[in-house]
Write a protein that holds these residues in place. Sequence first.
Motif, PDB file in Angstrom:
ATOM      1  N   VAL A  76       0.857  -1.182   0.000  1.00  0.00           N
ATOM      2  CA  VAL A  76       0.000   0.000   0.000  1.00  0.00           C
ATOM      3  C   VAL A  76       0.893   1.232   0.000  1.00  0.00           C
ATOM      4  N   ILE A  77       0.691   2.112  -0.970  1.00  0.00           N
ATOM      5  CA  ILE A  77       1.636   3.205  -1.180  1.00  0.00           C
ATOM      6  C   ILE A  77       0.904   4.533  -1.356  1.00  0.00           C
ATOM      7  N   SER A  78       1.487   5.584  -0.764  1.00  0.00           N
ATOM      8  CA  SER A  78       0.871   6.907  -0.874  1.00  0.00           C
ATOM      9  C   SER A  78       1.857   7.996  -1.262  1.00  0.00           C
ATOM     10  N   SER A  79       3.171   7.691  -1.256  1.00  0.00           N
ATOM     11  CA  SER A  79       4.156   8.728  -1.568  1.00  0.00           C
ATOM     12  C   SER A  79       5.457   8.111  -2.076  1.00  0.00           C
ATOM     13  N   ASP A  80       6.351   8.962  -2.587  1.00  0.00           N
ATOM     14  CA  ASP A  80       7.663   8.508  -3.049  1.00  0.00           C
ATOM     15  C   ASP A  80       8.475   7.891  -1.913  1.00  0.00           C
TER      16      ASP A  80
ATOM     17  N   LEU B 260       1.682  -2.873  -6.499  1.00  0.00           N
ATOM     18  CA  LEU B 260       1.568  -1.629  -5.739  1.00  0.00           C
ATOM     19  C   LEU B 260       0.126  -1.150  -5.821  1.00  0.00           C
ATOM     20  N   MET B 261      -0.416  -0.745  -4.675  1.00  0.00           N
ATOM     21  CA  MET B 261      -1.806  -0.319  -4.602  1.00  0.00           C
ATOM     22  C   MET B 261      -1.894   1.036  -3.901  1.00  0.00           C
ATOM     23  N   PRO B 262      -2.667   1.982  -4.443  1.00  0.00           N
ATOM     24  CA  PRO B 262      -2.785   3.280  -3.777  1.00  0.00           C
ATOM     25  C   PRO B 262      -3.516   3.160  -2.444  1.00  0.00           C
ATOM     26  N   GLU B 263      -3.030   3.898  -1.440  1.00  0.00           N
ATOM     27  CA  GLU B 263      -3.710   3.944  -0.158  1.00  0.00           C
ATOM     28  C   GLU B 263      -4.924   4.854  -0.284  1.00  0.00           C
ATOM     29  N   GLY B 264      -6.049   4.418   0.253  1.00  0.00           N
ATOM     30  CA  GLY B 264      -7.240   5.246   0.220  1.00  0.00           C
ATOM     31  C   GLY B 264      -8.474   4.462   0.597  1.00  0.00           C
ATOM     32  N   ARG B 265      -9.355   5.097   1.370  1.00  0.00           N
ATOM     33  CA  ARG B 265     -10.593   4.445   1.797  1.00  0.00           C
ATOM     34  C   ARG B 265     -11.809   5.044   1.104  1.00  0.00           C
ATOM     35  N   ASP B 266     -11.564   5.980   0.176  1.00  0.00           N
ATOM     36  CA  ASP B 266     -12.660   6.571  -0.590  1.00  0.00           C
ATOM     37  C   ASP B 266     -12.161   6.850  -2.005  1.00  0.00           C
ATOM     38  N   GLU B 267     -13.110   7.000  -2.932  1.00  0.00           N
ATOM     39  CA  GLU B 267     -12.774   7.134  -4.343  1.00  0.00           C
ATOM     40  C   GLU B 267     -11.963   8.397  -4.618  1.00  0.00           C
ATOM     41  N   ALA B 268     -12.256   9.494  -3.927  1.00  0.00           N
ATOM     42  CA  ALA B 268     -11.529  10.745  -4.172  1.00  0.00           C
ATOM     43  C   ALA B 268     -10.050  10.597  -3.835  1.00  0.00           C
TER      44      ALA B 268
ATOM     45  N   LEU C 276      -8.322   7.748  -3.681  1.00  0.00           N
ATOM     46  CA  LEU C 276      -7.730   6.812  -4.640  1.00  0.00           C
ATOM     47  C   LEU C 276      -7.441   7.503  -5.969  1.00  0.00           C
ATOM     48  N   GLN C 277      -8.380   8.295  -6.446  1.00  0.00           N
ATOM     49  CA  GLN C 277      -8.182   8.963  -7.724  1.00  0.00           C
ATOM     50  C   GLN C 277      -7.014   9.940  -7.673  1.00  0.00           C
ATOM     51  N   SER C 278      -6.811  10.585  -6.530  1.00  0.00           N
ATOM     52  CA  SER C 278      -5.718  11.549  -6.409  1.00  0.00           C
ATOM     53  C   SER C 278      -4.355  10.886  -6.489  1.00  0.00           C
ATOM     54  N   ARG C 279      -4.301   9.573  -6.232  1.00  0.00           N
ATOM     55  CA  ARG C 279      -3.024   8.846  -6.233  1.00  0.00           C
ATOM     56  C   ARG C 279      -2.906   7.856  -7.386  1.00  0.00           C
ATOM     57  N   ARG C 280      -4.008   7.585  -8.031  1.00  0.00           N
ATOM     58  CA  ARG C 280      -4.072   6.498  -9.011  1.00  0.00           C
ATOM     59  C   ARG C 280      -3.150   6.720 -10.209  1.00  0.00           C
TER      60      ARG C 280
ATOM     61  N   TYR D 264       0.292  -3.148 -11.088  1.00  0.00           N
ATOM     62  CA  TYR D 264      -0.583  -2.201 -10.394  1.00  0.00           C
ATOM     63  C   TYR D 264      -1.840  -2.921  -9.894  1.00  0.00           C
ATOM     64  N   SER D 265      -2.260  -2.565  -8.688  1.00  0.00           N
ATOM     65  CA  SER D 265      -3.539  -3.050  -8.161  1.00  0.00           C
ATOM     66  C   SER D 265      -4.360  -1.859  -7.721  1.00  0.00           C
ATOM     67  N   ASP D 266      -5.619  -1.838  -8.112  1.00  0.00           N
ATOM     68  CA  ASP D 266      -6.531  -0.821  -7.615  1.00  0.00           C
ATOM     69  C   ASP D 266      -7.344  -1.425  -6.467  1.00  0.00           C
ATOM     70  N   ARG D 267      -8.380  -0.703  -6.029  1.00  0.00           N
ATOM     71  CA  ARG D 267      -9.299  -1.202  -5.001  1.00  0.00           C
ATOM     72  C   ARG D 267     -10.694  -1.185  -5.616  1.00  0.00           C
ATOM     73  N   LEU D 268     -11.003  -2.245  -6.354  1.00  0.00           N
ATOM     74  CA  LEU D 268     -12.227  -2.298  -7.137  1.00  0.00           C
ATOM     75  C   LEU D 268     -13.474  -2.185  -6.273  1.00  0.00           C
ATOM     76  N   HIS D 269     -13.459  -2.777  -5.099  1.00  0.00           N
ATOM     77  CA  HIS D 269     -14.639  -2.744  -4.237  1.00  0.00           C
ATOM     78  C   HIS D 269     -14.945  -1.326  -3.755  1.00  0.00           C
ATOM     79  N   ILE D 270     -13.910  -0.500  -3.573  1.00  0.00           N
ATOM     80  CA  ILE D 270     -14.140   0.898  -3.195  1.00  0.00           C
ATOM     81  C   ILE D 270     -14.792   1.653  -4.354  1.00  0.00           C
ATOM     82  N   GLN D 271     -14.337   1.385  -5.577  1.00  0.00           N
ATOM     83  CA  GLN D 271     -14.947   2.017  -6.748  1.00  0.00           C
ATOM     84  C   GLN D 271     -16.417   1.631  -6.884  1.00  0.00           C
TER      85      GLN D 271
END
Length: 255
Positions: A186-190, A212-220, A222-226, A240-247
């Motif tokens: 789970v990744i959010s920064s460099d 690698l998957m973006p950290e995020g519990r809401d769509e906004a 996730l989108q900011s990091r996607r 790359y892995s997204d969080r499909l269930h959150i979408q």
Amino acid sequence: MAETKLKLALLNGDAEIFHSIQGEGVSTGCPSVFVRASLCNLHCRWCDTDYTWNWEGTPWAHDNDADPAYSKFKREDYITELPVHKVAETVAAFPCTRVIMTGGEPLLQDEAWQELMQLLSDQNSDYYFEVETNGTLIPSEGFDQSVHQYNVSPKLANSGNEKEKRCRNKALEFFARSEKAWFKFVISSDDDLEEIEELIAEHSIPTDRILLMPEGRDEATLQSRRLWLVDLCRDRNYRYSDRLHIQLWGSKRGV
């Protein structure tokens, strides 16, 4: 002899066992039956299943602490013990043979999961078992023989856990050698990427088994990091892995 029980999360008064699709990792999109264990040996600040460990009276911090509507969970309202044969009956009632043991940290209950896998396999040899683990505990030989796939998610400094708790060298080396293991970070920064690449080098984790998957519990969030993370994965040759269930459903339980 006392019957074996699994400590599971409670959802609407019942054990949290549900039929959905896998939303993360290499099995994304696969129909699956989820069985959610309670209890965890780590306490991540951004955890979206903190009802499995963040009990009233515990000292652990969570990002949601800033929300006036948030409070720690009353343990007896969020955990249940269910005999393994009852769990097997519930799982077998779904028209699906992919079972995902999740949590919490499932490997805290190694023996009980072994019994569950054996009961289900005795009924139908098509069952396929995945376990989602933080990579700090080494499964027993019996567990390892029964499971088909490890979804290993080692925690980084961004989780808020002390390094000596979240990085257990022997366990990481076990999973790095296992052909059943996939690593999801789970990744959010460099800064996270630098830490990940140190772990990869230190434990010889195969690059082709890393997601690698973006950290995020809401769509906004996730989108900011996607898009940033997708470009990074392309350039560094990671999956790359997204969080499909959150979408699809947002940050909801039982989906």
